[in-house]
Design an enzyme around this catalytic site. Structure first.
Site, PDB file in Angstrom:
ATOM      1  N   ARG A   1      -4.049   3.651   8.586  1.00 26.73           N
ATOM      2  CA  ARG A   1      -3.602   4.767   7.763  1.00 26.73           C
ATOM      3  C   ARG A   1      -4.797   5.287   6.978  1.00 26.73           C
ATOM      4  O   ARG A   1      -5.235   4.695   6.007  1.00 26.73           O
ATOM      5  CB  ARG A   1      -2.496   4.272   6.819  1.00 26.73           C
ATOM      6  CG  ARG A   1      -1.766   5.365   6.076  1.00 26.73           C
ATOM      7  CD  ARG A   1      -0.935   4.771   4.946  1.00 26.73           C
ATOM      8  NE  ARG A   1      -1.780   4.392   3.820  1.00 26.73           N
ATOM      9  CZ  ARG A   1      -1.618   3.309   3.069  1.00 26.73           C
ATOM     10  NH1 ARG A   1      -0.665   2.451   3.317  1.00 26.73           N
ATOM     11  NH2 ARG A   1      -2.425   3.074   2.059  1.00 26.73           N
TER      12      ARG A   1
ATOM     13  N   HIS B   1      -0.467   5.937   1.259  1.00 29.89           N
ATOM     14  CA  HIS B   1       0.867   5.625   1.784  1.00 29.89           C
ATOM     15  C   HIS B   1       1.769   6.849   1.665  1.00 29.89           C
ATOM     16  O   HIS B   1       2.438   7.237   2.625  1.00 29.89           O
ATOM     17  CB  HIS B   1       1.461   4.449   1.021  1.00 29.89           C
ATOM     18  CG  HIS B   1       2.878   4.152   1.370  1.00 29.89           C
ATOM     19  ND1 HIS B   1       3.250   3.634   2.596  1.00 29.89           N
ATOM     20  CD2 HIS B   1       4.027   4.312   0.662  1.00 29.89           C
ATOM     21  CE1 HIS B   1       4.560   3.487   2.628  1.00 29.89           C
ATOM     22  NE2 HIS B   1       5.061   3.893   1.478  1.00 29.89           N
TER      23      HIS B   1
ATOM     24  N   TYR C   1      -6.780  -0.486  -3.888  1.00 31.01           N
ATOM     25  CA  TYR C   1      -6.577  -1.735  -3.152  1.00 31.01           C
ATOM     26  C   TYR C   1      -7.360  -1.848  -1.851  1.00 31.01           C
ATOM     27  O   TYR C   1      -7.267  -2.863  -1.161  1.00 31.01           O
ATOM     28  CB  TYR C   1      -5.081  -1.956  -2.874  1.00 31.01           C
ATOM     29  CG  TYR C   1      -4.383  -0.824  -2.147  1.00 31.01           C
ATOM     30  CD1 TYR C   1      -4.433  -0.687  -0.777  1.00 31.01           C
ATOM     31  CD2 TYR C   1      -3.639   0.129  -2.864  1.00 31.01           C
ATOM     32  CE1 TYR C   1      -3.785   0.335  -0.111  1.00 31.01           C
ATOM     33  CE2 TYR C   1      -2.976   1.163  -2.217  1.00 31.01           C
ATOM     34  CZ  TYR C   1      -3.052   1.255  -0.836  1.00 31.01           C
ATOM     35  OH  TYR C   1      -2.408   2.289  -0.194  1.00 31.01           O
TER      36      TYR C   1
END
Length: 401
Positions: A293, A297, A306
């Site tokens: 990805r 998100h 992160y």
């Protein structure tokens, strides 16, 4: 011998060094064997196009793309480019306040277009909320997708018109829906297949485990297509499973395969194989598309909190669109005129989507309080009044809204 059993025997070493030495050697030998087994069990990755665009052979899956033409390859490239374009436009529109939320597919175009183009018209798709490329393959207009994220419709398309179910926000539940639908197909005597899309995070959901169980027991003609984009929001895959995701299928009694998720040709071939198995009465298959990805998100997420820039850069080198372009150019399947024409078409699509969204009405803010209960409810009435007061707080000095 396990490490724990060796540790339990440690006090006996006082009787002599031999016993202690023997225990240590056994543990070391066992550790080496385990390490060797883990190395030999490295996941096999189906790949037909390298990141450099070189065509590689695969004895098992080549036959599923043996008849693909230069025109077909250009079509796959066009699908990916246009899907990325309207996805980028949707992200921009959300940032401008035109959409409430958007879940980008950036980086996952090959997995979606490859699998989407493997489907027959009579196959049925159960998506999550990120399958914009599959929706494109099924003929769903992008503006219908955006209308849902704007809040002006409850889906925006007729599922039976495209054999493409409405987006599912609840994580993993569509796997059960797909399994039930596939079980119904067998009762009807049809030879079509069903495909359920979900992510690596959803693979940890109980609904997905139940779907695996029922599909295996009833030999349902369903393909479980897991797009492993490495992150379930901020949780990496290695913290979700002790084994590669495709290997989970073994415990349920059906095959699983891992495919290079950034290789559109491999996704096309593997999905065709899995769908043919389903139609032939051979039951379910789990396909793990190993991809990444590239964006957040959703637009409410900040991936820089992160994951590292180095990680993203490493995956950018495997970009699915660039990979196919390199192959097209190396094989002389496309010239600059094709790419220039596609760029013009891409910009026209972006403009159409942008104008269509901006022409949509604003959603009714108070509609969220309707159809919650069949009869009136004191708490809902209280919340409606609180929201109305909040809205009124934005009134200007003249009392306008």
């Amino acid at each position: 011998m396990t490490v724990e059993s060796t540790a339990a025997r440690t006090p006996r070493r006082s009787a002599g060094n031999k016993a202690g030495t023997t225990g240590t050697k056994r543990t070391t030998s066992t550790t080496k064997k385990a390490a060797g087994a883990a190395k030999s069990a490295e996941p096999a990755l189906v790949q037909l196009l390298t990141p450099e665009g070189k065509r590689v052979k695969n004895a098992e899956f080549d036959k599923y793309v043996a008849d693909i033409t230069a025109e077909d390859l250009r079509g796959l490239y066009r699908d990916m480019v246009l899907t990325r374009r309207f996805d980028a436009e949707a992200t921009a529109l959300q940032r401008q306040g035109e959409l409430g939320l958007w879940a980008s597919l950036l980086g996952q175009e090959a997995a979606q277009i490859g699998s989407g183009r493997a489907l027959r018209d009579d196959d049925y798709v159960f998506p999550t909320y990120r399958e914009h490329g599959v929706a494109w393959c099924r003929g769903v207009d992008p503006t219908n997708l955006l209308g849902m994220f704007r809040g002006v419709n409850n889906g925006g398309w007729d599922p039976n018109g495209n054999n493409f179910h409405l987006y599912t926000i609840v994580i993993g539940s569509q796997a059960l829906h797909a399994t039930g639908y596939a079980m119904g197909i067998t009762k009807d005597g049809a030879d079509s297949a069903v495909i359920a899309y979900f992510g690596d995070g959803a693979s940890s959901q109980g609904d997905v485990a139940e779907a695996f169980t029922f599909s295996a027991v009833y030999n349902a003609p369903v393909v479980f297509f897991c797009q492993n984009n490495q992150w379930a929001i901020s949780e990496p895959t290695e913290k979700q499973s002790r084994v590669p995701l495709y290997q989970r299928a073994q415990g349920y009694g059906f095959p699983g395969v891992r495919v290079d998720g950034n290789d559109v040709l491999a996704n096309l071939a593997v999905t065709k194989w899995a769908l043919e198995r389903a139609r032939a009465g051979e039951g379910p298959t789990l396909v793990e598309a190993f991809t990444y990805r590239m964006g957040a998100h959703t637009t409410s997420d900040d991936p820089t909190r992160y994951r590292t820039d180095d990680e993203r850069l490493a995956w950018e080198a495997k970009d699915p669109i660039l990979r196919l372009r390199r192959h097209l150019e190396a094989a002389n399947h496309a010239d600059e005129g094709f790419f220039a024409e596609l760029e013009t078409e891409s910009e026209a699509l972006g403009k159409r989507v942008r104008e269509a969204v901006r022409a949509m009405p604003d959603p009714d803010h108070f509609a969220i309080f309707e159809n919650v209960y069949a009869d009136g409810h004191a708490l809902v009435d209280e919340e409606r009044a609180q929201f109305a007061a909040y809205q009124d707080s934005f009134a200007d000095e003249d009392g306008g809204k």
